[in-house]
Write an enzyme that holds these catalytic residues in place. Structure first.
Site, mmCIF file in Angstrom:
data_model
loop_
_atom_site.group_PDB
_atom_site.id
_atom_site.type_symbol
_atom_site.label_atom_id
_atom_site.label_comp_id
_atom_site.label_asym_id
_atom_site.label_seq_id
_atom_site.Cartn_x
_atom_site.Cartn_y
_atom_site.Cartn_z
ATOM 1 N N SER A 177 5.720 -3.661 -2.963
ATOM 2 C CA SER A 177 5.051 -3.080 -1.806
ATOM 3 C C SER A 177 4.549 -1.687 -2.184
ATOM 4 C CB SER A 177 6.015 -2.978 -0.633
ATOM 5 O OG SER A 177 6.944 -1.940 -0.887
ATOM 6 N N LYS A 178 3.846 -1.090 -1.259
ATOM 7 C CA LYS A 178 3.264 0.244 -1.475
ATOM 8 C C LYS A 178 4.301 1.257 -1.978
ATOM 9 C CE LYS A 178 -1.111 0.512 -0.742
ATOM 10 N NZ LYS A 178 -1.847 0.902 -1.943
ATOM 11 N N ARG A 179 5.521 1.049 -1.533
ATOM 12 C CA ARG A 179 6.628 1.915 -1.931
ATOM 13 C C ARG A 179 6.752 2.030 -3.463
ATOM 14 N NH1 ARG A 179 11.473 0.084 -2.227
ATOM 15 N NH2 ARG A 179 10.781 -1.935 -1.498
ATOM 16 N N GLY A 235 4.412 2.224 -5.569
ATOM 17 C CA GLY A 235 3.266 2.867 -6.219
ATOM 18 C C GLY A 235 2.095 1.914 -6.252
#
Ligand code: GLU
Length: 462
Positions: free
Chosen positions: A234-236, A238
């Site tokens: 996920s975006k977490r 990077g």
């Protein structure tokens, strides 16, 4: 033998997710390695999200990655009449029925027992009202639907766990399940390779395929990509969009190699080119465990590919990278200097920006600014040595060996090691301490520019 046809069927979300790119790559490799076709279908039925820009972003991502598709991309939305036609055909054939249940009635059913699939009272009704209706699949109630998956093995779903899914809504719009099945059939898709998040849809899709008496495609559901911590990407974590990897400066050839290895393997082979990947790729090599994104490994793969690319290919990749990141284009002088140093540059670089960092000496103009740290190497003594070096190389033949010999001689005369002269030389030529070897810089810059940069510094010696 029938020709293999695969497809990539992204929903436009505004960018191409790295997981989607990997799915596309697997489909591309599978088809291209077998003389098959690789088709593209844009699942654009969500009108709010499906903007032309969102579709363009996907095409751009695929193009950047070097994946070409056959024919024009198919728009799922534009095929909605065909989807409706199939639903009506199923109605005529008795494999589907009109359901007049209202949303309130269905909600009430669900509330009574959320675990029970909705059983429409209209499935076998003969006395039908003149009212809006949805078309539902008359799905088998007994037995099970078995997905013979090339990655997951036999996946069994009890039919009494599946409701009679809606094929055509009461407003006349087709459902996603119907659209996918009809499109895959009409496009002649023989192999469906997609993320295993679609596995639960597959049993339903198979029910529609069977009801139509169409041949089932071969399925391969690939485990999703996880981040370095083992959690779903996920975006977490990077970078998740392919464009973010482009901006980080991994060349497309390296991304293809790296993504191919994310979930698929061929023995211990880690580094390979497209021809090998096409030859080796097969569904049997896809693993059942989620692959983890590993940036260290990606850097390694990237460095390998940069080192193996032809000089002009690296230069082209650099130019694409600069334009992608909105940086100014290279001038003719910069290009020819970088090309002259390319042998040394590409050997070390892991990424394109890493290479550009090292190529900075070739891109700057005189008078160059010397960074503070590098400037410490330019004291009176070292400037004196640079003066001697200037005299020594003034008329030397401009080859790496001769330049090195001249520098060695000046060092010996001054009773110092070569490093003592290389440090100020590096500062004078590049203004920084992270550069290729001083001799590679000298050959790339040429005699006039080298002597001019040296003179800029020795003049300061007074
Ligand atoms: N549109 C789906 C997605 O983006 C893929 C559908 C499919 O491959 O069947 O996840």
């Amino acid at each position: 033998m029938t020709q293999i046809v695969t497809r990539f069927a992204p929903s436009p979300t505004g960018y191409l997710h790295v997981g989607g790119a990997r799915t596309a790559l697997f489909n591309w490799l599978f088809a291209r390695g077998r003389g098959g076709k690789f088709l593209l279908r844009i699942e654009d039925t969500d009108r709010a999200r499906s903007t032309p820009e969102a579709t363009a972003a996907i095409l751009k991502g695929l193009t950047w990655l070097g994946l070409d598709w056959d024919g024009e991309p198919v728009s799922q939305f534009e095929r909605k009449d065909r989807h409706a036609e199939v639903a009506r055909q199923m109605l005529d054939q008795g494999t589907a029925y009109k359901c007049f249940s209202t949303t309130d009635e269905i909600a009430a059913w669900r509330e009574a027992d959320p675990r029970q699939p909705f059983l429409s009272p209209w499935r076998d009704a003969t006395d039908l009202p003149d009212a809006p209706y949805a078309i539902r699949l008359k799905a088998p109630r007994d037995g099970e639907t078995v997905i013979d998956d090339q990655v997951q093995g036999a996946v069994r779903v009890a039919n009494d766990q599946l409701d009679d899914m809606v094929l055509l809504r009461s407003d006349g719009t087709p459902t996603y399940m119907l659209a996918v099945v009809v499109d895959d059939h009409d496009m002649g898709v023989t192999h469906v390779i997609r993320g295993d998040d679609h596995l639960t849809n597959t049993a339903r899709q198979i029910q529609i395929i069977d009801a139509m008496g169409w041949p089932r495609p071969t399925y391969a559901h690939i485990p999703l990509i996880h981040g370095e911590d083992g959690k779903k990407l996920s975006k977490r974590h990077g970078a998740v969009g392919l464009h973010e990897f482009a901006v980080l400066g991994y060349p497309p050839a390296a991304m293809r190699n790296y993504l191919a290895r994310l979930g698929w393997s061929h023995g211990d082979d880690e580094l390979f080119d497209d021809a090998q990947a096409r030859e080796w790729f097969g569904l049997e090599g896809i693993g059942r465990a989620p692959a983890r994104l590993d940036f260290k490994k990606l850097e390694h793969v990237s460095g390998h590919h940069i080192g193996r690319m032809r000089d002009d290919q690296v230069l082209a990749a650099l130019q694409d990278y600069l334009s992608e990141t909105g940086a100014p284009a290279l001038t003719d002088t910069q290009r020819s200097r970088i090309l002259a140093a390319m042998g040394a540059l590409k050997e070390k670089a892991k990424t394109l920006p890493g290479l550009l960092d090292q190529a900075r000496f070739a891109m700057i103009e005189r008078p160059i600014t010397v960074e503070e740290k590098a400037a410490r190497n330019l004291d009176t003594v070292s400037r004196g040595m640079l003066k001697s070096l200037t005299a020594a190389v003034q008329n030397a033949s401009w080859t790496r060996d001769d330049l090195e010999e001249a520098a060695q001689q000046v060092a010996t005369e001054n009773g110092v090691g070569l490093g003592k002269i290389a440090a100020p030389l590096r500062a004078a030529l590049a203004g920084t301490s992270a550069t290729p070897s001083v001799f590679d810089m000298m050959t790339a810059l040429g005699r006039d520019e080298t002597l001019a940069r040296l003179q800029d510094q020795t003049d300061l010696a007074g």
